[in-house]
Design a protein around this motif. Structure first.
Motif, mmCIF file in Angstrom:
data_model
loop_
_atom_site.group_PDB
_atom_site.id
_atom_site.type_symbol
_atom_site.label_atom_id
_atom_site.label_comp_id
_atom_site.label_asym_id
_atom_site.label_seq_id
_atom_site.Cartn_x
_atom_site.Cartn_y
_atom_site.Cartn_z
ATOM 1 N N MET A 58 0.856 -1.180 0.000
ATOM 2 C CA MET A 58 0.000 0.000 0.000
ATOM 3 C C MET A 58 0.892 1.229 0.000
ATOM 4 O O MET A 58 1.994 1.205 0.553
ATOM 5 C CB MET A 58 -0.900 0.012 1.240
ATOM 6 C CG MET A 58 -1.987 -1.047 1.244
ATOM 7 S SD MET A 58 -3.016 -0.995 2.744
ATOM 8 C CE MET A 58 -2.180 -2.219 3.769
ATOM 9 N N PRO A 59 0.454 2.313 -0.627
ATOM 10 C CA PRO A 59 1.255 3.546 -0.609
ATOM 11 C C PRO A 59 1.271 4.157 0.783
ATOM 12 O O PRO A 59 0.415 3.852 1.622
ATOM 13 C CB PRO A 59 0.532 4.451 -1.601
ATOM 14 C CG PRO A 59 -0.879 3.962 -1.595
ATOM 15 C CD PRO A 59 -0.797 2.476 -1.378
ATOM 16 N N ALA A 60 2.243 5.001 1.036
ATOM 17 C CA ALA A 60 2.304 5.694 2.331
ATOM 18 C C ALA A 60 1.057 6.539 2.519
ATOM 19 O O ALA A 60 0.538 7.137 1.575
ATOM 20 C CB ALA A 60 3.553 6.577 2.392
ATOM 21 N N TRP A 61 0.566 6.550 3.756
ATOM 22 C CA TRP A 61 -0.560 7.418 4.040
ATOM 23 C C TRP A 61 -0.180 8.473 5.060
ATOM 24 O O TRP A 61 0.987 8.852 5.142
ATOM 25 C CB TRP A 61 -1.814 6.628 4.397
ATOM 26 C CG TRP A 61 -1.710 5.592 5.485
ATOM 27 C CD1 TRP A 61 -1.076 5.710 6.677
ATOM 28 C CD2 TRP A 61 -2.290 4.272 5.466
ATOM 29 N NE1 TRP A 61 -1.230 4.553 7.413
ATOM 30 C CE2 TRP A 61 -1.968 3.668 6.700
ATOM 31 C CE3 TRP A 61 -3.063 3.563 4.547
ATOM 32 C CZ2 TRP A 61 -2.388 2.371 7.029
ATOM 33 C CZ3 TRP A 61 -3.488 2.279 4.882
ATOM 34 C CH2 TRP A 61 -3.142 1.689 6.093
ATOM 35 N N HIS A 62 -1.093 8.966 5.833
ATOM 36 C CA HIS A 62 -0.863 10.173 6.630
ATOM 37 C C HIS A 62 -0.210 9.848 7.973
ATOM 38 O O HIS A 62 -0.628 8.943 8.681
ATOM 39 C CB HIS A 62 -2.179 10.922 6.817
ATOM 40 C CG HIS A 62 -2.797 11.298 5.500
ATOM 41 N ND1 HIS A 62 -3.498 10.373 4.731
ATOM 42 C CD2 HIS A 62 -2.784 12.457 4.802
ATOM 43 C CE1 HIS A 62 -3.895 10.960 3.617
ATOM 44 N NE2 HIS A 62 -3.480 12.219 3.633
#
Length: 420
Positions: free
Chosen positions: A170-174
């Motif tokens: 998954m892409p980096a989130w907050h």
């Protein structure tokens, strides 16, 4: 199917509760005689985590999970993208908790602090085979963890599905750094709602994919620990200034009608004020973080019989060393020296802490090679924004703020303690 009352309630437990002036009608809501404590999943003991999983699986067997998926899907367009978001999902999560407590009265819904897993979300211990399972297989079916055998009946018969948005990752989130910015810079309910809903809330749903990327997302057990965390942020923001924020609600509700404390929760006859104060009416719960801020030094420890030793929080100390202009722009409370621990998400929780561990744990040190290399969080897709009935300009503004914060912190050569 077993039925335990489907009821909505009221909330906000704080040290200053007696100073709060309830709106008309709310004064009749009695203080709870007992309050359950929601803890971060990584602070649960083995017995606590096993009890929670057993109750959640029992709710699945009795088709409560299908029911919540149906309910959320049926009214989705009125409970997202507006000021109904926090209050409705608070009530919904509490109703789910009450269902679980019908199976085991010791259970509280834990929250998952997804922000600390932001660099490599797929590596979160929550997604292991011992916990809530990971990515779906070739058909998208979750095949491991507590829900590995789940077959759902809504909206049609299918396996519980997850499809990570980047394939196997998954892409980096907050980050905790960004959510701390949102907590400190939001002076109104509407600002907090926009900042949280359009950042970590949406990113987790979208990145996990499958059932989480639909409006029947309560089918996935991740939904509940995720939304408990969203509610925790709302509750902490309220508790920073309970006299002013407990019953604060502004912005637009559904159908562009101004939100207020008497706004009825979608599909019910319950006004919003009935879910805005923890520890009153039916909202008989609080969070370990709020307990800790109110003086319980043991609230965040794995064993409440063991006294916590206060140490400098390396995450907080690192961010306080940013240039004054950066602090002023993104962290006003740090800048002016008035920070409340409840608006500081720079915690000491790390992505690798085991869930259900009864032993000790030594956190890894931040990776010096990641200094000045914070990733920009993922953006929400146009399809997600449309499905959530969100304001495009509002979403893109939050994304711009997140990117600007990352750029400023990287330029200042900041080392995030959450990057390994």
């Amino acid at each position: 199917m077993k039925f335990f009352g489907y009821v909505f309630g009221l909330a906000l437990l704080s040290a200053q509760a007696n100073a709060i002036t309830p709106p008309a009608g709310a004064e009749s809501l009695a203080a709870c005689s007992s309050v359950v404590v929601r803890k971060e999943v990584r602070s649960l003991s083995t017995s606590e985590w096993n009890a929670y999983k057993a109750a959640a699986h029992a709710a699945y067997n009795d088709r409560w999970i299908d029911w919540f998926g149906y309910l959320h899907d049926r009214i989705a367009m009125t409970i997202h993208g507006n000021s109904m978001f926090f209050v409705y999902h608070r009530a919904l999560t509490r109703d789910y908790e009450k269902i679980l407590r019908g199976y085991d009265p010791s259970v509280a819904v834990p929250y998952w602090n997804a922000m600390v897993d932001y660099q490599h979300p797929e590596q979160s211990p929550l997604f292991s085979a011992d916990n809530l399972g990971g990515n779906g297989n070739g058909n998208g079916c979750v095949a491991d963890g507590m829900p590995g055998s789940w077959m759902m009946n809504y909206p049609d018969p299918h396996c519980l599905c997850r499809k990570y948005s980047s394939g196997t990752t998954m892409p980096a989130w907050h980050s905790p750094e960004f959510i701390t910015h949102v907590m400190q810079s939001s002076t109104t309910y509407a600002q907090l709602r926009a900042g949280v809903e359009n950042s970590i809330h949406g990113a987790v749903h979208l990145a996990l994919g499958g059932d989480m990327d639909t409006m029947h997302s309560p089918l996935d057990p991740i939904f509940w620990v995720h939304h408990a965390n969203i509610d925790r942020l709302y509750a902490q923001w309220q508790a920073v200034s309970p006299d002013d924020r407990t019953y604060m609600i502004d912005g637009d509700g559904p159908n562009n009608v101004a939100a207020d404390v008497n706004m009825l929760l979608t599909g019910t006859s319950k006004p919003a004020y009935t879910v805005m104060r923890l520890g009153y009416g039916d909202m008989c719960y609080t969070y370990d973080t709020i307990q800790a801020a109110n003086g319980n030094a043991d609230a965040l420890s794995k064993r409440n019989t063991r006294k916590c030793i206060k140490r400098p929080n390396q995450a907080t100390e690192a961010i306080k060393k940013l240039p004054p202009q950066v602090l002023q722009q993104f962290y006003p409370s740090f800048s002016n020296g008035t920070v409340n621990p409840l608006e500081n998400e720079m915690t000491s929780i790390t992505p690798n802490t085991p869930i259900g561990s009864n032993g000790t744990y030594t956190a890894p040190k931040p990776n010096e090679a990641m200094r000045g290399k914070m990733p920009v969080p993922m953006k929400l897709t146009d399809a997600w924004v449309k499905m959530q009935n969100a304001c495009v300009e509002e979403v893109r503004d939050i994304e711009s703020r997140a990117a600007n914060m990352v750029e400023a912190l990287n330029k200042a050569n900041y080392l995030s303690p959450y990057l390994y």
